[in-house]
Design a protein around this motif. Structure first.
Motif, short mmCIF file in Angstrom:
data_model
loop_
_atom_site.label_atom_id
_atom_site.label_comp_id
_atom_site.label_asym_id
_atom_site.label_seq_id
_atom_site.Cartn_x
_atom_site.Cartn_y
_atom_site.Cartn_z
N GLY A 11 -3.12 -2.99 -3.21
CA GLY A 11 -2.96 -4.29 -3.89
C GLY A 11 -2.26 -5.34 -3.05
N SER A 12 -1.93 -5.02 -1.79
CA SER A 12 -1.23 -6.01 -0.96
C SER A 12 -2.18 -7.11 -0.46
CB SER A 12 -0.53 -5.33 0.23
OG SER A 12 -1.46 -4.61 1.01
N GLY A 13 -3.48 -6.88 -0.60
CA GLY A 13 -4.46 -7.91 -0.21
C GLY A 13 -5.25 -7.57 1.03
N LYS A 14 -5.21 -6.30 1.47
CA LYS A 14 -5.88 -5.89 2.71
C LYS A 14 -7.37 -6.23 2.71
CE LYS A 14 -4.91 -1.54 1.94
NZ LYS A 14 -4.09 -1.51 0.72
N SER A 15 -8.06 -5.85 1.63
CA SER A 15 -9.52 -6.04 1.59
C SER A 15 -9.84 -7.53 1.53
CB SER A 15 -10.13 -5.36 0.37
OG SER A 15 -9.70 -4.03 0.31
N THR A 16 -9.10 -8.26 0.69
CA THR A 16 -9.36 -9.69 0.52
C THR A 16 -9.09 -10.43 1.83
OG1 THR A 16 -8.57 -9.45 -1.75
CG2 THR A 16 -8.77 -11.69 -0.91
N ARG A 129 -0.59 -8.41 -9.74
CA ARG A 129 -1.96 -8.64 -9.23
C ARG A 129 -2.87 -7.45 -9.56
NH1 ARG A 129 -0.58 -11.29 -3.29
NH2 ARG A 129 0.26 -13.22 -4.13
N ARG A 133 -6.63 -6.80 -11.44
CA ARG A 133 -7.79 -6.38 -10.65
C ARG A 133 -8.65 -5.44 -11.46
NH1 ARG A 133 -7.20 -3.41 -4.82
NH2 ARG A 133 -6.38 -1.73 -6.09
N LEU A 164 2.72 -11.63 1.76
CA LEU A 164 1.57 -11.65 0.85
C LEU A 164 1.80 -12.61 -0.31
CD1 LEU A 164 2.50 -9.84 -1.79
CD2 LEU A 164 2.06 -7.96 -0.22
N LYS A 166 2.04 -15.77 0.03
CA LYS A 166 1.31 -17.01 0.32
C LYS A 166 -0.12 -16.90 -0.21
CE LYS A 166 3.62 -17.11 4.83
NZ LYS A 166 4.70 -18.07 4.65
N VAL A 168 -4.17 -16.73 -0.09
CA VAL A 168 -5.03 -16.01 0.86
C VAL A 168 -5.42 -16.90 2.05
CG1 VAL A 168 -7.29 -14.91 1.15
CG2 VAL A 168 -5.93 -14.43 -0.90
N ILE A 171 -2.62 -17.13 4.54
CA ILE A 171 -2.42 -15.86 5.26
C ILE A 171 -3.49 -15.73 6.35
CG2 ILE A 171 -2.43 -13.34 5.05
CD1 ILE A 171 -1.44 -13.70 2.16
N1 LIG Z 1 -2.44 -13.73 -1.28
C1 LIG Z 1 -2.94 -13.49 -2.49
N2 LIG Z 1 -2.69 -14.33 -3.51
C2 LIG Z 1 -3.18 -14.07 -4.75
N3 LIG Z 1 -3.95 -13.01 -5.08
C3 LIG Z 1 -4.23 -12.12 -4.09
C4 LIG Z 1 -3.75 -12.32 -2.77
N4 LIG Z 1 -4.20 -11.29 -2.01
C5 LIG Z 1 -4.92 -10.48 -2.83
N5 LIG Z 1 -4.94 -10.98 -4.08
C6 LIG Z 1 -5.57 -10.35 -5.25
O1 LIG Z 1 -4.82 -9.17 -5.47
C7 LIG Z 1 -5.69 -8.09 -5.80
C8 LIG Z 1 -5.52 -6.97 -4.76
O2 LIG Z 1 -6.08 -7.41 -3.54
P1 LIG Z 1 -6.94 -6.42 -2.63
O3 LIG Z 1 -7.51 -7.22 -1.51
O4 LIG Z 1 -7.88 -5.61 -3.47
O5 LIG Z 1 -5.76 -5.48 -2.08
P2 LIG Z 1 -5.84 -4.09 -1.30
O6 LIG Z 1 -7.14 -4.07 -0.55
O7 LIG Z 1 -4.66 -4.14 -0.38
O8 LIG Z 1 -5.70 -3.03 -2.32
C9 LIG Z 1 -7.11 -8.66 -5.86
O9 LIG Z 1 -7.43 -8.95 -7.19
C10 LIG Z 1 -7.01 -9.92 -5.02
O10 LIG Z 1 -7.92 -10.91 -5.45
#
Ligand SMILES: Nc1ncnc2c1ncn2[C@@H]1O[C@H](COP(=O)(O)OP(=O)(O)O)[C@@H](O)[C@H]1O
Ligand SMILES: O=C(O)[C@H](O)[C@@H](O)[C@H](O)[C@H](O)COP(=O)(O)O
Length: 184
Positions: A11-16, A129, A133, A164, A166, A168, A171
């Motif tokens: 949930g840290s935003g790696k994939s996004t 977050r 999801r 994280l 900030k 997306v 970042i």
């Molecule tokens: N910087 C960010 N600000 C707001 N929401 C974010 C941010 N980065 C990710 N998210 C949201 O948080 C959730 C988890 O992100 P995700 O990319 O799936 O994380 P991970 O791959 O690390 O598990 C998703 O719903 C995504 O849209």
């Protein structure tokens, strides 16, 4: 030629962040989640954290992918939790990295092909977050175990840390600027 691993807890935003960055730079993107064997996915779905035995073959496979791309001169970004120092050593060195220690007592492996980008931030924000999801196999209850396992990268590892908290787009721009300065 660069290999980047966007790392951090679930949930840290790696994939996004990783996929947006790859689009912006025109680099190849892999999501480590897509390479978990069925047993690992089932375990996580049941709310059981993975252990070293579960993760090591998965990390060795991801190492092979990164080295294949490196050998062919392909700039590549991988999203992968890479929570412990030992896991990052395996991504760098394959099976040889399993002997890497998490304290400063032992020799560092020579190879540092990979730049790790640690998406760092508070558990409460990530939990919030993750609650929103949808359609993902990883249950939010596992977040605490991810923080327990996390060994944040430190010198002499090759890494940068980005907050994280900030947006997306911000970042992605920070990483893009760093990468363009460093790799041209
Ligand atoms: N910087 C960010 N600000 C707001 N929401 C974010 C941010 N980065 C990710 N998210 C949201 O948080 C959730 C988890 O992100 P995700 O990319 O799936 O994380 P991970 O791959 O690390 O598990 C998703 O719903 C995504 O849209
Ligand atoms: O090492 C692990 O325990 C897993 O790889 C975990 O860290 C990873 O985060 C899951 O694959 C869930 O996927 P998300 O990170 O996308 O939530």
């Amino acid at each position: 030629m660069a290999l980047l691993v966007v790392m951090g807890v679930s949930g840290s935003g790696k994939s996004t962040v990783g996929s947006h960055l790859a689009d912006k730079l025109g680099w190849k993107f892999y999501d480590g989640d897509d390479y978990h064997p069925e047993e690992n996915r089932k375990k996580m779905e049941k709310g059981i954290p993975l252990n070293d035995q579960d993760r090591i073959p998965w990390l060795c496979h991801l190492h092979d992918i990164l080295m294949r791309e490196h050998a062919s001169g392909q700039n590549t970004i991988l999203a992968c939790s890479a929570l412990k120092k030992r896991y990052r050593c395996i991504l760098e060195n394959g099976e040889a990295g399993t002997n890497c220690q998490n304290s400063s007592g032992r020799e560092e492996p020579a190879s540092q092909k990979i730049l790790f980008i640690h998406l760092d931030g508070p558990m409460e924000l990530i939990a919030h977050r993750l609650e929103k999801r949808r359609g993902h196999f990883m249950p939010p209850e596992l977040l605490k175990s991810q923080f327990d396992a996390l060994e944040a990268p430190s010198a002499p590892e090759n890494f940068i840390t980005v907050s994280l908290e900030k947006p997306v787009s911000e970042i992605v721009s920070i990483i893009e600027e760093y990468v363009r300065n460093r790799y041209g």
